[in-house]
Scaffold this active site. Structure first.
Site, PDB file in Angstrom:
ATOM      1  N   GLY A 293      20.932 -72.277  83.081  1.00 50.14           N
ATOM      2  CA  GLY A 293      19.665 -71.504  83.317  1.00 50.14           C
ATOM      3  C   GLY A 293      19.685 -70.282  84.106  1.00 50.14           C
ATOM      4  O   GLY A 293      18.819 -69.892  84.954  1.00 50.14           O
ATOM      5  N   SER A 294      20.725 -69.681  83.944  1.00 49.48           N
ATOM      6  CA  SER A 294      20.941 -68.498  84.483  1.00 49.48           C
ATOM      7  C   SER A 294      19.959 -67.250  84.063  1.00 49.48           C
ATOM      8  O   SER A 294      19.491 -66.465  84.950  1.00 49.48           O
ATOM      9  CB  SER A 294      22.403 -67.990  84.626  1.00 49.48           C
ATOM     10  OG  SER A 294      22.820 -67.527  83.357  1.00 49.48           O
TER      11      SER A 294
ATOM     12  N   ARG B  96      13.875 -84.833  64.657  1.00 53.03           N
ATOM     13  CA  ARG B  96      13.522 -83.454  65.276  1.00 53.03           C
ATOM     14  C   ARG B  96      12.049 -83.088  65.417  1.00 53.03           C
ATOM     15  O   ARG B  96      11.465 -82.745  66.110  1.00 53.03           O
ATOM     16  CB  ARG B  96      14.383 -82.316  64.484  1.00 53.03           C
ATOM     17  CG  ARG B  96      14.764 -81.130  65.190  1.00 53.03           C
ATOM     18  CD  ARG B  96      15.557 -80.311  64.022  1.00 53.03           C
ATOM     19  NE  ARG B  96      16.752 -80.831  63.876  1.00 53.03           N
ATOM     20  CZ  ARG B  96      17.785 -80.739  64.768  1.00 53.03           C
ATOM     21  NH1 ARG B  96      17.747 -79.921  65.948  1.00 53.03           N
ATOM     22  NH2 ARG B  96      19.141 -80.768  64.570  1.00 53.03           N
TER      23      ARG B  96
ATOM     24  N   ASN C 270      14.397 -64.921  71.649  1.00 55.57           N
ATOM     25  CA  ASN C 270      15.626 -65.601  71.934  1.00 55.57           C
ATOM     26  C   ASN C 270      16.803 -64.784  72.531  1.00 55.57           C
ATOM     27  O   ASN C 270      16.627 -63.347  72.194  1.00 55.57           O
ATOM     28  CB  ASN C 270      16.150 -66.709  70.924  1.00 55.57           C
ATOM     29  CG  ASN C 270      17.558 -67.194  71.075  1.00 55.57           C
ATOM     30  OD1 ASN C 270      17.705 -67.838  72.198  1.00 55.57           O
ATOM     31  ND2 ASN C 270      18.430 -67.220  70.149  1.00 55.57           N
TER      32      ASN C 270
ATOM     33  N   HIS D  19      20.849 -64.177  72.627  1.00 51.62           N
ATOM     34  CA  HIS D  19      22.073 -64.708  72.048  1.00 51.62           C
ATOM     35  C   HIS D  19      23.166 -63.748  72.407  1.00 51.62           C
ATOM     36  O   HIS D  19      23.185 -62.557  72.474  1.00 51.62           O
ATOM     37  CB  HIS D  19      21.882 -64.419  70.356  1.00 51.62           C
ATOM     38  CG  HIS D  19      23.366 -64.907  69.629  1.00 51.62           C
ATOM     39  ND1 HIS D  19      23.467 -66.311  69.476  1.00 51.62           N
ATOM     40  CD2 HIS D  19      24.189 -64.375  69.253  1.00 51.62           C
ATOM     41  CE1 HIS D  19      24.553 -66.340  68.936  1.00 51.62           C
ATOM     42  NE2 HIS D  19      24.886 -65.216  68.666  1.00 51.62           N
TER      43      HIS D  19
HETATM   44  C1  GRF Z   1      23.520 -67.205  77.420  1.00 50.52           C
HETATM   45  O1  GRF Z   1      24.732 -67.004  77.324  1.00 50.52           O
HETATM   46  C2  GRF Z   1      22.743 -67.056  76.103  1.00 50.52           C
HETATM   47  O2  GRF Z   1      22.975 -65.719  75.520  1.00 50.52           O
HETATM   48  C3  GRF Z   1      22.755 -68.161  75.196  1.00 50.52           C
HETATM   49  O3  GRF Z   1      23.167 -69.329  75.978  1.00 50.52           O
HETATM   50  C4  GRF Z   1      23.596 -68.916  77.271  1.00 50.52           C
HETATM   51  C5  GRF Z   1      22.653 -69.361  78.263  1.00 50.52           C
HETATM   52  O4  GRF Z   1      23.236 -69.371  79.412  1.00 50.52           O
HETATM   53  N1  GRF Z   1      21.786 -68.447  74.177  1.00 50.52           N
HETATM   54  P1  GRF Z   1      22.180 -69.757  80.652  1.00 50.52           P
HETATM   55  O5  GRF Z   1      21.662 -71.183  80.753  1.00 50.52           O
HETATM   56  O6  GRF Z   1      20.991 -68.944  80.861  1.00 50.52           O
HETATM   57  O7  GRF Z   1      23.132 -69.668  82.052  1.00 50.52           O
END
Ligand code: GRF
Length: 216
Positions: free
Chosen positions: A14-15, A67, A109, A111
Site C-alpha cells: 500500500g505504498s 470471482r 490502475n 502498472h
Molecule cells: C506497484 O508497483 C504497482 O505498480 C503495482 O503493484 C505495486 C503496488 O505497490 N500495480 P504498493 O502496494 O502500492 O506498495
C-alpha cells in the site's frame, strides 16, 4: 465544492495508497479517499488506511466460491459509498469483464512498466534481461484486457548498468508515488477527457504536469 470520492483497492504494502493519503491530506487536494478495500486481511495497506482514519473493508477472496461472488460484495461496498472513481493500487485480483464494465471510464490502475511493454508480473527483471534503456510506470484506465486501456500518465526511469530488479523497483516506485496522486488530481479536476479510448488533456495544461522524464 464537494471532493471527488475515491475508493482504493489494495492487496499488499500500500505504498501507493500512502502517497494518495498523503496528497489528500492537503486541504487543496481535489479528491478524498472514501474507502480502502483489501482482498487480503494481512495487507500492510490495511494498517496504513486504519491509521489515517479511513473506512477500511477486507473482502477476503478466499471466502468466495467464484470471482463473480467476490465482485458482488465488492460492488455492494462501492455503491454504499457513492464512489466517483476506483483506484487499483497493487490490487492483485483479476476482475471479470462484467465488473470492469460497471466501472468503465471510472476505474484506473498503476502498472510498473511503460505500457504496452511488459504487461503482467516481474516487469523489472524482464526489462533488465532485455537490456532496454528505459523502464518506468503507467497510470491507465482499466479495460477488461489486463494491463491495457487508455494511458493517462507515464514516468520514465533510465536503467543503469548496475541496476538490479530491486534498485530499479525502488526508483520506479518513487515515480509511482508522484504520478498516481498527480493523475488522480487531474481526473478530479476534470482536466482530462476520454475521446475514442484515448486520453486528451486540457489545452492549458503544462507539459511538465503530464510528462515525467529523467534529467540526463
Ligand atoms: C506497484 O508497483 C504497482 O505498480 C503495482 O503493484 C505495486 C503496488 O505497490 N500495480 P504498493 O502496494 O502500492 O506498495
Amino acid at each position: 465544492m464537494p471532493k471527488f470520492q475515491i475508493a482504493v483497492l489494495i492487496s499488499g504494502n500500500g505504498s501507493n495508497l500512502q502517497a494518495i493519503i498523503d496528497a489528500a491530506n492537503d486541504p487543496s487536494y481535489p479528491a478524498e479517499v472514501a474507502i480502502v478495500i483489501s482482498n487480503r486481511p494481512d495487507a500492510y495497506g490495511v494498517k496504513r488506511a486504519e491509521k489515517a482514519g479511513i473506512k477500511t473493508v477486507v473482502i477476503d477472496h478466499k471466502n468466495y466460491e467464484t470471482r463473480a461472488d467476490f465482485e458482488v460484495e465488492l460492488q455492494s461496498q462501492l455503491t454504499k459509498q457513492a464512489i466517483d472513481l476506483v483506484c487499483l493500487a497493487g490490487f492483485m485480483r483479476v476482475l471479470n469483464a462484467e465488473f470492469v464494465e460497471l466501472w468503465r471510464d471510472k476505474m484506473i490502475n498503476i502498472h510498473p512498466s511503460l505500457l504496452p511493454a511488459y504487461k503482467g508480473l516481474n516487469t523489472f527483471q524482464r526489462a533488465i534481461d532485455d537490456g532496454v534503456r528505459f523502464a518506468g510506470c503507467t497510470v491507465h484506465y482499466v479495460v477488461p484486457e489486463m494491463d491495457a486501456g487508455p494511458i493517462i500518465m507515464q514516468a520514465v526511469v533510465p536503467i543503469q548498468q548496475n541496476d538490479t530488479k530491486d534498485t530499479l523497483a525502488t526508483k520506479i516506485q518513487q515515480q509511482e508515488h508522484k504520478m498516481y496522486p498527480a493523475a488522480l488530481s487531474m481526473i478530479a479536476k476534470e482536466k482530462i477527457k476520454l475521446i475514442n479510448q484515448k486520453v486528451k488533456f486540457d489545452e492549458v495544461i503544462e507539459q511538465s504536469e503530464i510528462l515525467i522524464s529523467p534529467k540526463i
